[in-house]
Design a protein around this motif. Sequence first.
Motif, short mmCIF file in Angstrom:
data_model
loop_
_atom_site.label_atom_id
_atom_site.label_comp_id
_atom_site.label_asym_id
_atom_site.label_seq_id
_atom_site.Cartn_x
_atom_site.Cartn_y
_atom_site.Cartn_z
N UNK A 143 0.89 -1.17 0.00
CA UNK A 143 0.00 0.00 0.00
C UNK A 143 0.93 1.21 0.00
N UNK A 144 0.84 2.02 -1.01
CA UNK A 144 1.71 3.20 -1.14
C UNK A 144 3.18 2.84 -0.93
N UNK A 170 -4.38 4.39 -7.40
CA UNK A 170 -4.00 4.11 -8.78
C UNK A 170 -2.53 4.48 -8.92
N UNK A 171 -1.72 3.49 -9.29
CA UNK A 171 -0.28 3.73 -9.42
C UNK A 171 0.19 3.26 -10.79
N UNK A 172 0.55 4.24 -11.64
CA UNK A 172 1.02 3.93 -12.99
C UNK A 172 2.45 4.44 -13.16
N UNK A 173 3.11 4.70 -12.04
CA UNK A 173 4.42 5.36 -12.10
C UNK A 173 5.48 4.46 -12.71
N UNK A 195 -5.00 7.95 -3.40
CA UNK A 195 -3.59 7.79 -3.70
C UNK A 195 -3.44 7.66 -5.21
N UNK A 196 -2.61 8.54 -5.80
CA UNK A 196 -2.50 8.60 -7.25
C UNK A 196 -1.05 8.84 -7.59
N UNK A 197 -0.48 8.01 -8.46
CA UNK A 197 0.92 8.20 -8.80
C UNK A 197 1.15 7.90 -10.27
N UNK A 229 0.03 15.74 -4.26
CA UNK A 229 1.15 16.70 -4.31
C UNK A 229 2.14 16.34 -5.43
N UNK A 230 3.23 17.08 -5.47
CA UNK A 230 4.24 16.92 -6.52
C UNK A 230 4.62 15.47 -6.79
N UNK A 231 4.78 14.72 -5.69
CA UNK A 231 5.35 13.38 -5.84
C UNK A 231 4.48 12.50 -6.74
N UNK A 232 3.21 12.87 -6.89
CA UNK A 232 2.34 12.09 -7.77
C UNK A 232 2.69 12.31 -9.24
#
Length: 949
Positions: free
Chosen positions: A751-752, A816-819, A839-841, A861-864
């Motif tokens: 998770x994150x 959603x994490x597509x980083x 949570x979005x990345x 924030x920025x990190x996303x």
Amino acid sequence: MGLSLCLIVFRNLVLKLLLINIFIVNYVSFASVQLSSCHDEERLALLQFKDSFVIKKSACAYSKVLRWKSSNCCLWEGIDCDAETGHVIGLDLSSSCLFGSINSNSTLFSLGHLQLLNLADNHFNFSQIPAAIGQLSGLTYLNLSKSFFYGQVPLELSNLTKLSSLDLFCNYDRDTEEKFLQLRNPNFKTVVRNLTRLEVLILSHVDISSEVPDLLTNFTSLTTLLLKGCELYGDFPDKIFHLPNLQWLDVGFNENLTGRLPEFHQRSPLNTLKLTDTQFFGSLPYSIEKLDSLEIFKARHCNFSGPIPTSLGKLTKLTILDLGINNFNGDIPSSLQNLTHLTSLLFDDNQIIGPIPPWLGNLTMLTALDLHFNLLHGPVPQSLSLLLNLEKLLINDNNLGGNLKLDMFFNIKNLTELGLGHNNLSLILGKANKNVTSHQFNYLDLCSCKLRKFPHFLKNQSELEWLDLGENKISGQIPNWMWNTSTYTLTLLSVCNNFLTGFDQIPAILPWVNLGIFDISSNMLRGPLPIPPPSIVEYDASNSMLIGEISPLFCNMSSLYSLDLSNNNLGGIIPQCLGNSSSSLSVLSLRNNSFHGIIPQLCSNNASQLKMIDVSYNQLQGKLPRSLSNCLMLEAIVVSNNQLHDSFPSWLGSLPELKLLILHQNGFYGAIEKPKQDLDFSNLRVLDLSSNNFTGELPSQYIFHWNAMKYIKSNGYGLTYLSAKTSYQSNLAKGQYYSPIEERYTITIMIKGVATHYEAIQDIFTFIDLADNRFDGEISDLFGNLKALHSLNLSNNRLTGCIPSSLGNLSELESLDLSQNNLSCYIPQELKQLGFLSSFNVSHNNLTGPIPQGNQFSVFDNSSFDGNPELCGDPLSKKCGNSQSSPPLEEDHKDSESILKKYWIFILAGYISGLVVGVVLADTSMKRTPEWLVERVSKRRKGRKGQRT
Ligand SMILES: *[C@@H]1O[C@H](CO)[C@@H](O)[C@H](O)[C@H]1NC(C)=O
Ligand SMILES: *[C@@H]1O[C@H](CO)[C@@H](O)[C@H](O)[C@H]1NC(C)=O
Ligand SMILES: *[C@@H]1O[C@H](CO)[C@@H](O)[C@H](O)[C@H]1NC(C)=O
Ligand SMILES: *[C@@H]1O[C@H](CO)[C@@H](O)[C@H](O)[C@H]1NC(C)=O
Ligand SMILES: *[C@@H]1O[C@H](CO)[C@@H](O)[C@H](O)[C@H]1NC(C)=O
């Protein structure tokens, strides 16, 4: 099958039946028997009737027909003749060892003058009640109880309009709960409609499956109406409570029967009222005081609520009061101290508050006092030690506090069941630690009583069946004298959640030959695994410091349901014989040990019951055993953090129940082929393939089959967790204790970016993690069909193309994490629709253009977004130029129609949701953290409350 299935259970009933018999005997005036002489044709008919059976003397003590010798059949045992005419008017062959079927040709039906017929407690070999019964139209009394008749009750019974007593009780198999008799077609109403003279109607355990007909309210002669376990449903006609002569009413064990107690306007002769295991609801009316003949009132496990009326204290004849498992609240009214005849008081499993009233000590007839599972507080009154007739005292699972001397109960000679656990009590052992009591218990729940050592009096206990010492502060070793305690009787032993460090001189095999549940989890036990006897059902040694290997003897435990050895220092190879061992094993958890070698070929035996296997966090190698495809009940496969080397197990797709597949961090490799069958993985809810070496395209074709991830399931009332459930019952001589066994599936997921362990998973949770592989190609639009998804992680792959706008359909999505891919194009505005996204990345891709603004996007924030040089707008410092602030018209789409459609959805969505809706949704999302979905709960088995049934 024995002749007397239900003999023991219904002591009360037998008593009542005796009374009824006496009443009937008077009714047909048996006194005149000797004077008359017998008609030849009737004597012949009786002899032929007798000869149509085998007399199975092995099955009963005595048969009346064996003495049928003399020529005057009126003198035979069980026969009654009319004084004047000499016709046979009574035939009582109850308990006469008759075995064989009866059909309509039977000479029995030529006895046209019969008024009384009693064939109870014989074995008619599953024959039907013959239609010819209708010819005996003079019958006033018919008893076919406990006689192994089978099938539909004939319509012709309705011809017996003179009946005052009809008893079809207990044509029923207690073990399988199969009901032998049916009253469906013709139904209850049709058959009894004309039997208006009935005084006694006993149909318990007949499969009636209908409503209770209103017309019974016209049966004003009824004294006894027993409809227990008849699969009745619908609303119980409350006028039946007002029948003027009704003394005994039992409609219990009809789980779909609803109803409420009416106001009682006049006194009633009702003596016994049983509503247990129905849906009766509402409060107990104050006017219940009118039922002043009531001796037995059982309404256990219904839906009653409200306070216990003080007027109940006026029912001074009450001997048994059982209102357990309802929603009663308020305190125990002091008026109940007038109920001095009570032998059994049971309010367990309600919401009763207040202290335990000291006057309970005056109800000295009590043999059972059950107040467990309530909200009682305060000290345990010393006066309870005056209840010298108590056999059972259960006050566990309340908020009781203070110091309690265990030896205060040792004077109560017959007290064999004592439940004190799960309160706030500090148990003082006193004499109990000096081993001076000869007192023998069967059931002891001393869970969480702040004990610091094993109470020494246990050393002399030889009849314990249930011993729960869990959640105390006991340190040191389990003393060697424990191995001699109750070796024959003990079926449950729990010492979980203590500070135990080892076993003093433990025998090679645990000495308790009937042990079913053994729970030593959450201690600091060093040393090898104790080996249980073959009777073991649940074995939990998790969360300790055990070392050594699993003995192959575990393969011989033919009743073993759950084996949990997780979080220890066990090692070696998992015994391969577990693969072909018992079919009963449902839960196998070996998580977080140091096992190496290969996973055994589980389910080699096709009848396997395996529902969950968790071998994660070990050093296992090789391939997933192909035999797993035989595990048709399998719901969860968790093999993460091992060194397995295998291709994608598409062959598991055919397992119909599979819900969790977690392969995280292994050496799984290669491309995932298209599915071969239509229903592949159709129940899958949690798929974690992350941190492996998968290549090729994302398994998008499977999305057509992942039905469980497509349909949003409402979680209705309460929370349901994924688990394997069964129940355990100990059946030794003294008690019958019951414990539900529920083994919840646990998972560790990212998770994150943080590995997070959850002790329970709600069954609505859906999750896909394909991160850290080498998947390439584009993200298919099809992902937008997985509408029930809560979390999607595709990060750290080699994905290209655009983020599909269809992801905006995943209305439940929270993460959603597509980083760390090579995704390009704009971030679709449709993602703003994801009201729960917390949570979005998309960092470290090649995304371009303006970041969508507003709604959930104001939270990130920025990190996303970092590492996308062409992205602009808040929260990044790079401002968008004029050409970029407008909607993405120049986006690189193959299909211009879809551009238009997207554009249109974007405008519409913006218009409808607007700022206000957006804020509300953002608010909601704060409450919906992943913890909401997969709650951390302790593994405490709330249901573990032994009870006599
Ligand atoms: C009953 O009697 C009839 C005629 O007497 C005969 O046909 C039939 O087989 C008999 N039924 C049984 C079950 O014995
Ligand atoms: C019902 O009883 C009458 C006598 O009261 C009798 O004649 C008739 O045959 C019976 N009917 C059936 C179906 O048994
Ligand atoms: C009940 O009695 C009524 C009138 O006496 C009759 O018409 C009806 O057929 C009877 N019903 C049954 C099921 O015997
Ligand atoms: C009870 O009997 C009365 C009079 O015979 C009749 O009118 C009424 O319909 C009956 N009630 C039911 C519920 O059968
Ligand atoms: C009670 O109703 C439920 C739901 O309709 C059904 O599944 C269940 O079989 C019923 N139980 C009985 C004993 O009829």
